[in-house]
Write a protein that holds these residues in place. Structure first.
Motif, mmCIF file in Angstrom:
data_model
loop_
_atom_site.group_PDB
_atom_site.id
_atom_site.type_symbol
_atom_site.label_atom_id
_atom_site.label_comp_id
_atom_site.label_asym_id
_atom_site.label_seq_id
_atom_site.Cartn_x
_atom_site.Cartn_y
_atom_site.Cartn_z
ATOM 1 N N MET A 89 0.836 -1.195 0.000
ATOM 2 C CA MET A 89 0.000 0.000 0.000
ATOM 3 C C MET A 89 0.884 1.263 0.000
ATOM 4 O O MET A 89 0.632 2.206 -0.754
ATOM 5 C CB MET A 89 -0.930 0.003 1.218
ATOM 6 C CG MET A 89 -1.896 1.174 1.219
ATOM 7 S SD MET A 89 -3.163 1.085 2.484
ATOM 8 C CE MET A 89 -2.222 0.861 3.960
ATOM 9 N N ILE A 90 1.935 1.274 0.795
ATOM 10 C CA ILE A 90 2.847 2.424 0.853
ATOM 11 C C ILE A 90 3.557 2.598 -0.486
ATOM 12 O O ILE A 90 3.675 3.709 -1.002
ATOM 13 C CB ILE A 90 3.842 2.270 2.022
ATOM 14 C CG1 ILE A 90 3.085 2.412 3.348
ATOM 15 C CG2 ILE A 90 4.970 3.297 1.923
ATOM 16 C CD1 ILE A 90 3.908 2.094 4.574
ATOM 17 N N LEU A 91 4.020 1.503 -1.086
ATOM 18 C CA LEU A 91 4.674 1.588 -2.398
ATOM 19 C C LEU A 91 3.699 2.110 -3.457
ATOM 20 O O LEU A 91 4.076 2.932 -4.306
ATOM 21 C CB LEU A 91 5.231 0.219 -2.803
ATOM 22 C CG LEU A 91 6.467 -0.253 -2.022
ATOM 23 C CD1 LEU A 91 6.832 -1.689 -2.411
ATOM 24 C CD2 LEU A 91 7.636 0.686 -2.266
ATOM 25 N N SER A 92 2.470 1.679 -3.425
ATOM 26 C CA SER A 92 1.459 2.148 -4.383
ATOM 27 C C SER A 92 1.226 3.654 -4.227
ATOM 28 O O SER A 92 1.128 4.385 -5.216
ATOM 29 C CB SER A 92 0.134 1.411 -4.185
ATOM 30 O OG SER A 92 0.289 0.053 -4.477
ATOM 31 N N MET A 93 1.149 4.113 -2.984
ATOM 32 C CA MET A 93 0.945 5.539 -2.744
ATOM 33 C C MET A 93 2.131 6.355 -3.241
ATOM 34 O O MET A 93 1.960 7.441 -3.804
ATOM 35 C CB MET A 93 0.683 5.799 -1.260
ATOM 36 C CG MET A 93 -0.701 5.326 -0.838
ATOM 37 S SD MET A 93 -1.088 5.620 0.892
ATOM 38 C CE MET A 93 -0.909 7.367 1.008
ATOM 39 N N LEU A 94 3.359 5.841 -3.063
ATOM 40 C CA LEU A 94 4.541 6.543 -3.559
ATOM 41 C C LEU A 94 4.526 6.637 -5.082
ATOM 42 O O LEU A 94 4.862 7.680 -5.651
ATOM 43 C CB LEU A 94 5.815 5.853 -3.064
ATOM 44 C CG LEU A 94 6.133 6.027 -1.572
ATOM 45 C CD1 LEU A 94 7.325 5.158 -1.178
ATOM 46 C CD2 LEU A 94 6.416 7.490 -1.269
#
Length: 188
Positions: free
Chosen positions: A13-18
Motif C-alpha cells: 500500500m505504501i509503495l502504491s501511494m509513492l
C-alpha cells in the motif's frame, strides 16, 4: 504466516501511494498551467442574442461599439415569467455591468436585478432619453421604461460606466433582424 501477509499488504500500500504521488508530480510539472490566467472567461453572446431577438415580445438591447476591453461574462434569456434578457460584462476596470430587460412590472423587477437599489427621483440624459437613476447598497442602476418592457443597466461600476453601456445599447425588433445585428438604437 498471517503477520507476514499483513506486513506485505501495508508495504504494498505504501509503495502504491509513492508511485501514485510520483506520477501526479510528473503530471503537474509537465502539463502547462498558468497561475496568472484570468479565471473569468469571456462568453460569445451572439447566438443567444439572435435567439432572444426572435423570441422576445420586445426589442432586445445589446451594446454595439464598446471597446474591446469590455468583457462579456454572462448571458441568458428566459421566455416565460417576464421574458427576461440578461447580458453581463466586466468593464475595463473589472467592475460588473449588466443589461437586464423584462416585461415583469418595474416595481418588482428593478429592485430584484439591481440588488435592492431605490429610485432617487433623478434622471440622466443618455442618447436623448431620460433614464431614471437608482442607487443601492451594492449596485446602482439606470432604468428606462418603454411600452411593455423595462431596461435596466446596473452593476458595481461607477455611474459613468453605466452611462457608457446605456449609450452603447442598440435594439432590433423581435422579427426585424434574425442575424442578431443591431437594427436601431435604444432611443428608437
Amino acid at each position: 504466516m498471517a503477520s507476514k501477509r499483513g506486513k506485505q499488504t501495508v508495504r504494498d500500500m505504501i509503495l502504491s501511494m509513492l508511485v501514485i504521488t510520483a506520477v501526479a508530480g510528473v503530471v503537474y510539472i509537465f502539463i502547462p498551467h498558468d497561475d496568472k490566467a484570468d479565471p473569468i472567461k469571456a462568453v460569445d453572446y451572439r447566438v443567444e442574442l439572435a435567439t432572444a431577438r426572435r423570441a422576445a415580445p420586445y426589442p432586445v438591447a445589446a451594446p454595439a461599439g464598446l471597446p474591446d476591453d469590455w468583457k462579456p461574462t454572462s448571458v441568458s434569456y428566459e421566455g416565460h415569467n417576464g421574458a427576461g434578457w440578461h447580458l453581463g460584462f466586466l468593464d475595463p476596470d473589472e467592475k460588473y455591468v449588466a443589461v437586464e430587460q423584462s416585461t415583469t412590472p418595474a416595481k418588482k423587477y428593478v429592485p430584484q436585478v439591481s440588488q435592492d437599489a431605490e429610485n432617487t427621483g433623478r434622471t440622466r440624459e443618455v442618447s436623448g432619453r431620460a433614464w431614471e437613476v437608482w442607487q443601492g447598497p451594492k449596485y446602482d442602476a439606470l432604468v428606462l421604461h418603454a411600452e411593455g418592457v423595462t431596461t435596466v443597466v446596473t452593476g458595481s461600476a461607477p455611474a459613468d460606466r453605466l452611462v457608457e453601456m446605456a449609450a452603447a445599447l442598440k435594439t432590433a425588433a423581435p422579427a426585424d433582424d434574425a442575424s442578431g445585428a443591431p437594427a436601431a438604437s435604444a432611443a428608437s
